[in-house]
Design a protein around this motif. Structure first.
Motif, PDB file in Angstrom:
ATOM      1  N   UNK A   6      42.757  10.458  55.941  1.00  0.00           N
ATOM      2  CA  UNK A   6      44.218  10.368  55.886  1.00  0.00           C
ATOM      3  C   UNK A   6      44.682   8.971  56.253  1.00  0.00           C
ATOM      4  N   UNK A   7      43.921   8.275  57.106  1.00  0.00           N
ATOM      5  CA  UNK A   7      44.262   6.904  57.456  1.00  0.00           C
ATOM      6  C   UNK A   7      44.189   6.012  56.218  1.00  0.00           C
ATOM      7  N   UNK A   8      43.094   6.101  55.499  1.00  0.00           N
ATOM      8  CA  UNK A   8      42.941   5.313  54.279  1.00  0.00           C
ATOM      9  C   UNK A   8      43.960   5.739  53.232  1.00  0.00           C
ATOM     10  N   UNK A   9      44.243   7.016  53.202  1.00  0.00           N
ATOM     11  CA  UNK A   9      45.201   7.562  52.249  1.00  0.00           C
ATOM     12  C   UNK A   9      46.586   6.946  52.443  1.00  0.00           C
ATOM     13  N   UNK A  10      47.040   6.851  53.674  1.00  0.00           N
ATOM     14  CA  UNK A  10      48.366   6.277  53.934  1.00  0.00           C
ATOM     15  C   UNK A  10      48.409   4.804  53.541  1.00  0.00           C
ATOM     16  N   UNK A  11      47.360   4.074  53.875  1.00  0.00           N
ATOM     17  CA  UNK A  11      47.318   2.665  53.489  1.00  0.00           C
ATOM     18  C   UNK A  11      47.286   2.514  51.971  1.00  0.00           C
ATOM     19  N   UNK A  12      46.571   3.382  51.290  1.00  0.00           N
ATOM     20  CA  UNK A  12      46.537   3.367  49.831  1.00  0.00           C
ATOM     21  C   UNK A  12      47.932   3.617  49.263  1.00  0.00           C
ATOM     22  N   UNK A  13      48.650   4.589  49.834  1.00  0.00           N
ATOM     23  CA  UNK A  13      50.013   4.899  49.375  1.00  0.00           C
ATOM     24  C   UNK A  13      50.939   3.707  49.574  1.00  0.00           C
ATOM     25  N   UNK A  14      50.860   3.064  50.746  1.00  0.00           N
ATOM     26  CA  UNK A  14      51.689   1.886  51.017  1.00  0.00           C
ATOM     27  C   UNK A  14      51.349   0.777  50.025  1.00  0.00           C
ATOM     28  N   UNK A  15      50.054   0.547  49.797  1.00  0.00           N
ATOM     29  CA  UNK A  15      49.637  -0.501  48.863  1.00  0.00           C
ATOM     30  C   UNK A  15      50.135  -0.211  47.448  1.00  0.00           C
TER      31      UNK A  15
END
Length: 126
Positions: A6-15
């Motif tokens: 979920x951490x990587x997921x949020x950063x992916x969404x922001x990117x």
């Protein structure tokens, strides 16, 4: 979703959102005020998450989850995603994980719809 994912997921969404906004601005097909709205409301949403996390630690009155989600929906998705990650707030709540995905998809559609509906600038060779 596991916590690490979920951490990587949020950063992916922001990117993804930032790339969409940058693409629209660079191609002159996204009005500046739309990007400013996303960044301004993102800041508001980020501050709301910070206040809610602080209130949770201090045992004070909290901001309703519905209001946090409304701020994310009202163009504050960038700040909401960053607030969840930076403050480790609402990261275990399935509602916020699913909402983050749905809102990211919704806002990407909004951004690309605006880009698609906005004619590109006329460039002359003069």
């Amino acid at each position: 979703m596991a916590k690490k994912h979920t951490s990587k997921f949020r950063y992916f969404c922001v990117a993804a959102l930032l790339l969409a906004l940058c693409f629209g601005l660079v191609t002159f097909r996204l009005p500046f005020w739309v990007a400013a709205l996303y960044f301004g409301m993102g800041l508001v949403s980020l501050v709301l998450y910070a206040i809610d996390k602080s209130s949770a630690r201090g045992g004070l009155r909290r901001i309703r989850e519905l209001h946090l989600l409304f701020a994310d929906t009202a163009f504050g998705i960038l700040g909401g995603l960053l607030g969840q990650q930076l403050f480790r707030h609402k990261t275990q709540k399935q509602l916020f994980v699913v909402s983050a995905l749905a809102l990211t998809a919704f806002h990407l559609l909004v951004i690309f719809a605006v880009i698609e509906m906005t004619p590109g600038p006329v460039r002359s060779l003069n």
